[in-house]
Design a protein around this motif. Structure first.
Motif, short mmCIF file in Angstrom:
data_model
loop_
_atom_site.label_atom_id
_atom_site.label_comp_id
_atom_site.label_asym_id
_atom_site.label_seq_id
_atom_site.Cartn_x
_atom_site.Cartn_y
_atom_site.Cartn_z
N HIS A 1 0.83 -1.21 0.00
CA HIS A 1 0.00 0.00 0.00
C HIS A 1 0.86 1.26 0.00
O HIS A 1 0.53 2.24 -0.67
CB HIS A 1 -0.94 -0.01 1.21
CG HIS A 1 -1.74 1.24 1.34
ND1 HIS A 1 -2.89 1.45 0.62
CD2 HIS A 1 -1.55 2.35 2.09
CE1 HIS A 1 -3.38 2.64 0.92
NE2 HIS A 1 -2.59 3.21 1.81
N PHE A 2 1.95 1.23 0.76
CA PHE A 2 2.83 2.39 0.86
C PHE A 2 3.97 2.35 -0.16
O PHE A 2 4.91 3.13 -0.07
CB PHE A 2 3.37 2.53 2.29
CG PHE A 2 2.31 2.96 3.27
CD1 PHE A 2 1.85 4.26 3.29
CD2 PHE A 2 1.76 2.04 4.16
CE1 PHE A 2 0.86 4.65 4.18
CE2 PHE A 2 0.77 2.43 5.05
CZ PHE A 2 0.32 3.73 5.06
N ASN A 3 3.86 1.44 -1.14
CA ASN A 3 4.88 1.29 -2.19
C ASN A 3 6.28 1.11 -1.62
O ASN A 3 7.24 1.71 -2.08
CB ASN A 3 4.85 2.48 -3.16
CG ASN A 3 3.55 2.54 -3.92
OD1 ASN A 3 3.07 1.54 -4.43
ND2 ASN A 3 2.96 3.72 -3.97
N GLN A 4 6.36 0.27 -0.58
CA GLN A 4 7.64 -0.02 0.04
C GLN A 4 7.90 -1.52 -0.04
O GLN A 4 6.96 -2.32 -0.02
CB GLN A 4 7.65 0.44 1.51
CG GLN A 4 7.52 1.95 1.62
CD GLN A 4 7.40 2.42 3.05
OE1 GLN A 4 6.63 1.89 3.84
NE2 GLN A 4 8.18 3.44 3.38
N THR A 5 9.15 -1.89 -0.12
CA THR A 5 9.54 -3.29 -0.15
C THR A 5 10.14 -3.64 1.20
O THR A 5 11.01 -2.93 1.70
CB THR A 5 10.56 -3.56 -1.28
OG1 THR A 5 9.99 -3.12 -2.52
CG2 THR A 5 10.89 -5.04 -1.38
N VAL A 6 9.65 -4.74 1.77
CA VAL A 6 10.15 -5.18 3.07
C VAL A 6 10.49 -6.66 3.03
O VAL A 6 9.96 -7.40 2.20
CB VAL A 6 9.12 -4.94 4.20
CG1 VAL A 6 8.80 -3.46 4.37
CG2 VAL A 6 7.83 -5.73 3.99
N THR A 7 11.36 -7.05 3.94
CA THR A 7 11.53 -8.47 4.23
C THR A 7 10.94 -8.67 5.62
O THR A 7 10.98 -7.76 6.46
CB THR A 7 13.01 -8.92 4.22
OG1 THR A 7 13.73 -8.16 5.19
CG2 THR A 7 13.62 -8.74 2.84
N ILE A 8 10.35 -9.83 5.82
CA ILE A 8 9.70 -10.11 7.10
C ILE A 8 10.25 -11.42 7.63
O ILE A 8 10.16 -12.46 6.96
CB ILE A 8 8.17 -10.22 6.95
CG1 ILE A 8 7.60 -8.96 6.30
CG2 ILE A 8 7.52 -10.49 8.30
CD1 ILE A 8 6.15 -9.10 5.85
N ASP A 9 10.83 -11.36 8.81
CA ASP A 9 11.26 -12.56 9.50
C ASP A 9 10.24 -12.84 10.59
O ASP A 9 9.86 -11.93 11.35
CB ASP A 9 12.65 -12.36 10.11
CG ASP A 9 13.11 -13.60 10.85
OD1 ASP A 9 13.13 -14.68 10.24
OD2 ASP A 9 13.43 -13.49 12.06
N MET A 10 9.79 -14.07 10.64
CA MET A 10 8.74 -14.46 11.58
C MET A 10 9.30 -15.57 12.46
O MET A 10 9.61 -16.65 11.97
CB MET A 10 7.55 -14.95 10.74
CG MET A 10 6.33 -15.26 11.50
SD MET A 10 5.01 -15.61 10.29
CE MET A 10 4.08 -16.77 11.23
N ALA A 11 9.45 -15.30 13.75
CA ALA A 11 10.02 -16.29 14.67
C ALA A 11 8.99 -16.61 15.75
O ALA A 11 8.65 -15.75 16.58
CB ALA A 11 11.29 -15.74 15.30
N PRO A 12 8.48 -17.84 15.77
CA PRO A 12 7.51 -18.21 16.79
C PRO A 12 8.10 -18.10 18.19
O PRO A 12 9.24 -18.50 18.44
CB PRO A 12 7.18 -19.68 16.46
CG PRO A 12 7.62 -19.88 15.05
CD PRO A 12 8.76 -18.93 14.84
#
Length: 177
Positions: free
Chosen positions: A151-162
């Protein structure tokens, strides 16, 4: 869980997989598939639908939740016109969810139990937060974060750690690319 979540999920399934697959998913759960956007429904029914769709398509439940979260972000954002122009980045929006959006949801729907976020740290390029939800839909949250970045025209990486075995608590590290 509000009906908009269910109705948007049904629409996504119809669009991505077709009416036949959608009907098979509903039939497998003896679910009529009729949800009003303002109604309140048991989140376990959504989980059942996701599990059935996974069996029908061979796509993991986690991947389906992520696609759904990403897809539904814009619809949820549009449902709150007062947000338009108020935020300028993925991080500023995410940080506002707990402090403003969830508070407003609770005012409108006192029985609502939205997820909680605990912000651990933030720099110009990275946000670390813990997600807490009894519904264990952390992969939907992952998709919502992606939808927000889009939506904000940004590129992200997302790390998800339980942080818990059932994914009711997850640490997200979001980094601008």
């Amino acid at each position: 869980m509000k009906g908009i979540i269910f109705s948007e999920f049904i629409s996504l399934v119809e669009d991505k997989f077709g009416l036949e697959t959608c009907q098979s998913m509903l039939d497998a759960n003896e679910d009529p598939g009729i949800y009003t956007t303002v109604g309140t429904y048991d989140h376990r029914d959504l989980i059942k639908l996701i599990n059935s769709l996974s069996k029908l398509t061979g796509i993991s439940c986690a991947d389906l939740q992520q696609v759904y979260g990403e897809s539904v972000f814009n619809q949820l954002f549009k449902s709150m016109p007062e947000l338009e122009g108020k935020y300028d980045s993925t991080f500023s929006f995410i940080k506002s969810v707990e402090a403003s959006i969830h508070i407003e949801v609770k005012k409108l729907y006192p029985q609502a139990k939205p997820p909680r976020f605990n912000f651990i740290s933030q720099s110009a390029s990275e946000l670390v937060m813990d997600y807490h939800s009894a519904r264990c839909l952390s992969h939907v949250c992952f998709g919502l974060i992606n939808g927000c970045a889009n939506h904000f025209n940004q590129t992200v990486t997302i790390d998800m750690a339980p942080l818990s075995q059932d994914n009711s608590e997850v640490r997200f590290t979001i980094t601008y690319v």
